[in-house]
Design an enzyme around this catalytic site. Structure first.
Site, mmCIF file in Angstrom:
data_model
loop_
_atom_site.group_PDB
_atom_site.id
_atom_site.type_symbol
_atom_site.label_atom_id
_atom_site.label_comp_id
_atom_site.label_asym_id
_atom_site.label_seq_id
_atom_site.Cartn_x
_atom_site.Cartn_y
_atom_site.Cartn_z
ATOM 1 N N GLU A 93 1.359 4.393 7.357
ATOM 2 C CA GLU A 93 0.308 3.936 6.455
ATOM 3 C C GLU A 93 -0.227 5.101 5.613
ATOM 4 O OE1 GLU A 93 0.220 0.893 6.232
ATOM 5 O OE2 GLU A 93 -0.346 -0.223 8.017
ATOM 6 N N ASN A 138 0.829 -1.214 0.000
ATOM 7 C CA ASN A 138 0.000 0.000 0.000
ATOM 8 C C ASN A 138 0.866 1.268 0.000
ATOM 9 O OD1 ASN A 138 0.996 0.105 2.588
ATOM 10 N ND2 ASN A 138 -0.985 -0.027 3.626
ATOM 11 N N HIS A 171 3.349 1.941 2.125
ATOM 12 C CA HIS A 171 3.884 2.409 3.409
ATOM 13 C C HIS A 171 5.397 2.273 3.457
ATOM 14 C CE1 HIS A 171 3.298 -1.756 5.551
ATOM 15 N NE2 HIS A 171 4.486 -1.687 5.025
HETATM 16 P P1 PGA Z 1 8.246 -7.039 3.231
HETATM 17 O O1 PGA Z 1 7.592 -5.745 3.873
HETATM 18 O O2 PGA Z 1 9.714 -6.769 3.187
HETATM 19 O O3 PGA Z 1 7.917 -8.152 4.176
HETATM 20 O O4 PGA Z 1 7.639 -7.186 1.873
HETATM 21 C C1 PGA Z 1 7.971 -4.507 3.389
HETATM 22 C C2 PGA Z 1 7.278 -3.450 4.184
HETATM 23 O O5 PGA Z 1 6.145 -3.690 4.625
HETATM 24 O O6 PGA Z 1 7.867 -2.361 4.360
#
Ligand code: PGA
Length: 249
Positions: free
Chosen positions: A143, A136, A138
């Site tokens: 968020e 998304n 973030h």
């Molecule tokens: P991930 O998460 O490395 O597990 O894909 C990335 C994030 O949420 O910043």
């Protein structure tokens, strides 16, 4: 934003680790901003290997992690403190008092956020910040909708983030609902940012990162305005950008 395309996760991890090693070896003392999640695990593995092969020492390095879940202790296998110990700190020569992660067990969480922000200032700010990116958009646990002027703060995690992270928990209901995260402005004050993205799941958000205007609904979009960002992404993560023939410099 500079973009380095690599073929797969392994190459992404090796390139990222090489970048961090050059940085650490070139500095008398430095502060690294570190990230958790699936993305940087291979990078940490490569850093540990370099340490074992005597290519680097971390004795002069200080670290501040981006975020931590609220309510998970350092001993909880899903806490980010536990993750960092297991994946990096236990295997290198960094003094334990140089490693910092927000305390998600603090009795006064607002005070903990202030303390963490002050700590980063006292360390002279982050020199090199490692970042992943959420589907998304973030960064850290900031968020969509988070103010670009935010500093370290308490957040309520979105359902999208909780379900993306559920894979690390034995029961999805155990994923905490809140976290402490560096703010967007905290991240933007880093002197240099290294963002890693791998796999097809990141293709859509990388496409948005390069094509959408800077907007608080896509937290990572603010990186377009940072003077020193390098993105290391694999072919899958860049597939949509390439399919649409987006011109990136
Ligand atoms: P991930 O998460 O490395 O597990 O894909 C990335 C994030 O949420 O910043």
């Amino acid at each position: 934003m500079r973009v380095i395309e690599v073929k797969d996760y392994r190459e992404m991890s090796e390139r990222a680790a090489a970048h961090i090693l050059d940085y650490v070896n070139g500095m008398k003392s430095c502060t690294l901003g570190l990230a958790t999640g699936g993305t940087p695990i291979g990078t940490y593995r490569s850093l540990v290997e370099a340490y074992r092969n005597k290519k680097v020492s971390f004795h002069h390095v200080y670290t501040v992690n981006l975020d931590e879940y609220v309510g998970l202790s350092a001993a909880h296998p899903n806490s980010y403190r536990f993750y960092m110990q297991e994946n990096l700190f236990n295997h290198i020569d960094i003094p334990s008092e140089h490693t910092h992660i927000p305390n998600g067990m603090a009795a006064d969480l607002a005070e903990e956020c202030r303390r963490y922000e002050e700590l980063i200032e006292r360390l002279g700010g982050v020199d090199l910040q490692l970042l992943g990116i959420g589907i998304n958009g973030h960064i850290g646990f900031n968020e969509p909708g988070t103010s670009f002027s935010s500093r370290t703060h308490l957040v309520k995690l979105t359902e999208s983030t909780r379900s993306a992270n559920a894979r690390f928990f034995s029961n999805p209901e155990e994923v905490p609902t809140h976290a402490i995260t560096m703010g967007i402005e905290t991240i933007m004050r880093s002197r240099e940012i290294l963002l890693l993205a791998g796999g097809i799941k990141k293709a859509e958000i990388l496409y948005k990162l390069f094509t959408e205007p800077v907007d608080e609904q896509i937290p990572a979009s603010i990186l377009q305005t940072h003077p020193n960002v390098t993105i290391i992404a694999d072919s899958e993560a860049l597939s949509r950008v390439k399919e649409k023939k987006v011109f990136i410099v």
